[in-house]
Design an enzyme around this catalytic site. Structure first.
Site, short mmCIF file in Angstrom:
data_model
loop_
_atom_site.label_atom_id
_atom_site.label_comp_id
_atom_site.label_asym_id
_atom_site.label_seq_id
_atom_site.Cartn_x
_atom_site.Cartn_y
_atom_site.Cartn_z
N TYR A 1 4.95 -1.84 11.27
CA TYR A 1 4.36 -1.61 9.94
C TYR A 1 2.94 -1.07 10.09
CZ TYR A 1 1.83 -2.87 5.64
OH TYR A 1 1.02 -2.84 4.51
N LEU B 1 1.23 3.83 -3.31
CA LEU B 1 1.38 2.40 -3.02
C LEU B 1 2.76 2.07 -2.46
CD1 LEU B 1 -0.24 0.84 -6.23
CD2 LEU B 1 -1.35 1.83 -4.23
N GLU C 1 -3.96 -4.89 8.18
CA GLU C 1 -3.06 -5.03 9.34
C GLU C 1 -3.43 -4.02 10.44
OE1 GLU C 1 -0.04 -6.90 10.34
OE2 GLU C 1 -1.16 -8.28 9.07
N THR D 1 6.93 -0.39 -9.12
CA THR D 1 7.69 -1.63 -9.38
C THR D 1 7.19 -2.80 -8.52
OG1 THR D 1 9.35 -0.91 -7.77
CG2 THR D 1 9.81 -0.41 -10.09
N ASP E 1 1.25 -4.46 -6.73
CA ASP E 1 0.04 -3.68 -7.03
C ASP E 1 0.34 -2.57 -8.03
OD1 ASP E 1 -0.99 -5.28 -5.07
OD2 ASP E 1 -1.64 -3.65 -3.75
N ASP F 1 12.21 8.98 -4.03
CA ASP F 1 12.16 8.11 -2.86
C ASP F 1 11.15 8.70 -1.87
OD1 ASP F 1 14.43 5.95 -1.49
OD2 ASP F 1 12.94 6.91 -0.19
N THR G 1 -4.44 -0.76 5.02
CA THR G 1 -4.30 -2.21 5.12
C THR G 1 -5.11 -2.83 6.25
OG1 THR G 1 -2.70 -3.91 5.80
CG2 THR G 1 -2.17 -1.67 6.41
P1 NAP Z 1 5.29 -4.45 -2.77
O1 NAP Z 1 5.18 -5.44 -3.87
O2 NAP Z 1 6.20 -4.72 -1.65
O3 NAP Z 1 5.70 -3.05 -3.45
C1 NAP Z 1 6.14 -1.98 -2.67
C2 NAP Z 1 6.60 -0.87 -3.60
O4 NAP Z 1 7.09 0.22 -2.80
C3 NAP Z 1 7.77 -1.27 -4.52
O5 NAP Z 1 7.60 -0.65 -5.75
C4 NAP Z 1 8.97 -0.68 -3.79
O6 NAP Z 1 10.07 -0.41 -4.63
C5 NAP Z 1 8.35 0.62 -3.31
N1 NAP Z 1 9.16 1.27 -2.28
C6 NAP Z 1 9.61 0.74 -1.12
N2 NAP Z 1 10.33 1.65 -0.43
C7 NAP Z 1 10.33 2.78 -1.18
C8 NAP Z 1 10.89 4.07 -1.01
N3 NAP Z 1 11.63 4.39 0.06
N4 NAP Z 1 10.67 4.99 -1.98
C9 NAP Z 1 9.97 4.68 -3.08
N5 NAP Z 1 9.40 3.47 -3.30
C10 NAP Z 1 9.59 2.54 -2.35
O7 NAP Z 1 3.85 -4.14 -2.16
P2 NAP Z 1 2.40 -4.44 -2.76
O8 NAP Z 1 1.99 -5.80 -2.32
O9 NAP Z 1 2.38 -4.07 -4.19
O10 NAP Z 1 1.52 -3.44 -1.90
C11 NAP Z 1 1.28 -2.11 -2.38
C12 NAP Z 1 0.87 -1.24 -1.21
O11 NAP Z 1 -0.32 -1.74 -0.62
C13 NAP Z 1 1.88 -1.17 -0.07
O12 NAP Z 1 1.79 0.13 0.48
C14 NAP Z 1 1.37 -2.19 0.95
O13 NAP Z 1 1.81 -1.84 2.23
C15 NAP Z 1 -0.12 -2.03 0.77
N6 NAP Z 1 -0.94 -3.21 1.02
C16 NAP Z 1 -0.68 -4.40 0.41
C17 NAP Z 1 -1.50 -5.49 0.60
C18 NAP Z 1 -1.25 -6.80 -0.09
O14 NAP Z 1 -1.83 -7.81 0.34
N7 NAP Z 1 -0.45 -6.84 -1.16
C19 NAP Z 1 -2.61 -5.36 1.44
C20 NAP Z 1 -2.86 -4.14 2.05
C21 NAP Z 1 -2.03 -3.05 1.82
P3 NAP Z 1 11.20 -1.54 -4.94
O15 NAP Z 1 10.66 -2.35 -6.07
O16 NAP Z 1 12.38 -0.73 -5.27
O17 NAP Z 1 11.34 -2.36 -3.68
O1 G4F Z 2 2.29 -13.32 3.71
P1 G4F Z 2 2.56 -12.55 4.95
O2 G4F Z 2 3.97 -12.15 5.21
O3 G4F Z 2 1.58 -11.30 4.91
P2 G4F Z 2 0.98 -10.36 6.05
O4 G4F Z 2 1.85 -10.30 7.23
O5 G4F Z 2 -0.44 -10.76 6.25
O6 G4F Z 2 1.05 -8.92 5.35
C1 G4F Z 2 0.60 -8.72 4.01
O7 G4F Z 2 -0.76 -8.39 4.02
C2 G4F Z 2 -1.07 -7.14 4.69
C3 G4F Z 2 -2.58 -6.96 4.61
O8 G4F Z 2 -3.21 -7.65 5.68
C4 G4F Z 2 -0.33 -6.02 4.00
F1 G4F Z 2 -0.63 -4.84 4.63
C5 G4F Z 2 1.16 -6.27 4.05
O9 G4F Z 2 1.83 -5.27 3.32
C6 G4F Z 2 1.45 -7.62 3.39
O10 G4F Z 2 1.13 -7.51 2.01
O11 G4F Z 2 2.07 -13.40 6.21
C7 G4F Z 2 0.76 -13.93 6.27
C8 G4F Z 2 0.69 -14.85 7.49
C9 G4F Z 2 1.26 -14.24 8.77
O12 G4F Z 2 0.40 -14.55 9.83
C10 G4F Z 2 2.60 -14.95 8.96
O13 G4F Z 2 3.03 -15.06 10.30
O14 G4F Z 2 1.49 -16.02 7.23
C11 G4F Z 2 2.25 -16.32 8.39
N1 G4F Z 2 3.43 -17.10 8.00
C12 G4F Z 2 3.66 -18.38 8.41
N2 G4F Z 2 4.83 -18.80 7.92
C13 G4F Z 2 4.45 -16.71 7.25
C14 G4F Z 2 5.34 -17.77 7.19
N3 G4F Z 2 4.67 -15.54 6.60
C15 G4F Z 2 5.82 -15.44 5.85
N4 G4F Z 2 6.04 -14.30 5.16
N5 G4F Z 2 6.73 -16.47 5.80
C16 G4F Z 2 6.54 -17.66 6.46
O15 G4F Z 2 7.36 -18.57 6.39
#
Ligand code: NAP
Ligand code: G4F
Length: 349
Positions: free
Chosen positions: A150, A81, A128, A11, A14, A59, A126
């Site tokens: 995280y 994911l 991170e 959901t 990704d 879950d 990630t």
């Molecule tokens: P997202 O939009 O926040 O989606 C997270 C998903 O995990 C949602 O489907 C959420 O369900 C589900 N989830 C959360 N808690 C759960 C639980 N207890 N049991 C089962 N499902 C659960 O994240 P995303 O951006 O698609 O990222 C996908 C994955 O890649 C994550 O693991 C994230 O940490 C990792 N990642 C993301 C990025 C990025 O830039 N997007 C980069 C690096 C790594 P609900 O819809 O119910 O909340």
């Molecule tokens: O968009 P962000 O919350 O993403 P962040 O922390 O980079 O994490 C995302 O990318 C990771 C991969 O590197 C994933 F693993 C993780 O699951 C997630 O998808 O913040 C990006 C940057 C940060 O430095 C934050 O401090 O933006 C800065 N920021 C500045 N103002 C803000 C804000 N972030 C958020 N969310 N909201 C603000 O108002």
């Protein structure tokens, strides 16, 4: 014969794109979704795939439900994911984040180890993990120095994925993905917060945009391209870990500036920075080196930074305009009028 995939986190951003991608490849797609008071299927509906996937309630914190999901779906490939994916929230809920993002992955690896060892496993690792970066750009060999609960939870799942590969011969892989965004990005992440606010400001629905650290730099790519990389990692001739990134880095301020440029407004007239949106500990700079994935898997990002900003701003502008015309469509923004009532921890005290 067509393959079967099980996606945890279907959901999310990704998960929804990956489901669409795999369906296009002829896969039978199962996904787990968790029981919440209001179902969250809008992304699957938005991409037109809701009725093409099979959803199983489960879950990440409940291993028995994951066991049932794997037993029912009999997957060839599992894409893990699911996560509490918001770095800021992990400072508020470190235990829950560790249970889902760290221990949840071990549950899935254990299920595969005991049930069917030839299931291929993808772990959503990630950038991170690099935290306070030890070198730039970051590669598969750069030392990890995580800066949030995280990132530490993700370090747990990263290493267990590697260990299960080396100890039990599982086809278990880490995709070390740098930030990737899209019009279905979660609305609390900075890029979508900006694109949604810019659209609202342009239409006179909002007066200002309050952000935290404008100097933070990220390597931002386009999510639909990144899910293809996940699939390619599992089609490789051997299990391995890959960095997936664009190779560029840009500041939050640059993202803001281009977003406002797209609607012919000057960001300086609308944007404020407030400490309450800053984190107790920040990751200042991320820039990934995608050389290995380009060379070994032939994956390359196509969408450039300015194009990504435009895609996101255009999509949010279009949705707010449609809303003003009374049109109905799956969308998250109406359920999230802003962060004003949400308590913020702010920087370290
Ligand atoms: P997202 O939009 O926040 O989606 C997270 C998903 O995990 C949602 O489907 C959420 O369900 C589900 N989830 C959360 N808690 C759960 C639980 N207890 N049991 C089962 N499902 C659960 O994240 P995303 O951006 O698609 O990222 C996908 C994955 O890649 C994550 O693991 C994230 O940490 C990792 N990642 C993301 C990025 C990025 O830039 N997007 C980069 C690096 C790594 P609900 O819809 O119910 O909340
Ligand atoms: O968009 P962000 O919350 O993403 P962040 O922390 O980079 O994490 C995302 O990318 C990771 C991969 O590197 C994933 F693993 C993780 O699951 C997630 O998808 O913040 C990006 C940057 C940060 O430095 C934050 O401090 O933006 C800065 N920021 C500045 N103002 C803000 C804000 N972030 C958020 N969310 N909201 C603000 O108002």
């Amino acid at each position: 014969m067509s393959k079967t995939a099980l996606i945890t986190g279907i959901t999310g951003q990704d998960g929804a794109y990956l489901a669409k991608f795999l369906l296009g490849k002829g896969y039978k797609v199962y996904g787990i979704y968790r029981r919440i008071s209001t179902p969250n299927f809008w992304r699957l509906q938005y991409l037109g795939v809701f009725d093409k996937v099979t959803l199983i309630p489960a879950d990440m914190a409940d291993m028995s439900s994951l066991l049932e999901a794997v037993t029912i779906s009999e997957p060839d490939e599992v894409y893990n994911l699911a996560a509490q994916s918001y770095v800021g929230a992990s400072f508020d809920q470190p235990l829950m984040t560790t249970a889902i993002d760290g221990v949840g992955a071990i549950s899935m690896l254990e299920i595969i180890r005991h049930l069917k060892r030839d299931i291929k496993f993808y772990q959503a690792s990630t950038s991170e993990l690099y935290g306070t970066v030890r070198e730039t750009p970051q590669t598969e060999n750069t030392v990890f120095w995580p800066n949030s609960p995280y990132a530490v939870a993700k370090l747990l799942s990263y290493h267990n994925t590697r260990i299960y590969r080396e100890a039990y011969d599982l086809f278990a892989c880490n995709g070390i993905l740098f930030n990737h965004e899209s019009p279905i990005r979660g609305i609390e992440f900075v890029t979508r917060k900006i694109s949604n606010s810019v659209a609202r400001i342009k239409l006179g629905l909002q007066k200002e945009l309050v952000l935290g650290n404008l100097e933070a730099r990220r390597d931002w790519g386009y999510a639909p391209e990144f899910v293809e990389a996940m699939w390619k990692i599992l089609q490789h001739n051997k299990p391995d870990d890959f960095v997936c990134s664009t190779g560029e880095t840009h500041s939050v301020k640059e993202f803001v500036e281009h977003a406002f440029d797209n609607v012919n407004l000057n960001y300086k007239d609308f944007v404020k920075s407030d400490k309450s949106f800053m984190r107790p500990k920040e990751v200042e700079l991320l820039q990934g080196d995608p050389t290995k994935i380009k060379k070994e898997l032939g994956w390359e990002p196509k969408t450039k930074f300015k194009e990504l900003v435009k895609i996101m701003v255009d999509a949010d502008l279009d949705r707010w305009k449609q809303h003003q015309e009374g049109k109905m469509f799956p969308w998250d923004a109406l359920n999230y009028p802003g962060e004003m009532n949400i308590l913020k921890r702010g920087p370290k005290k």
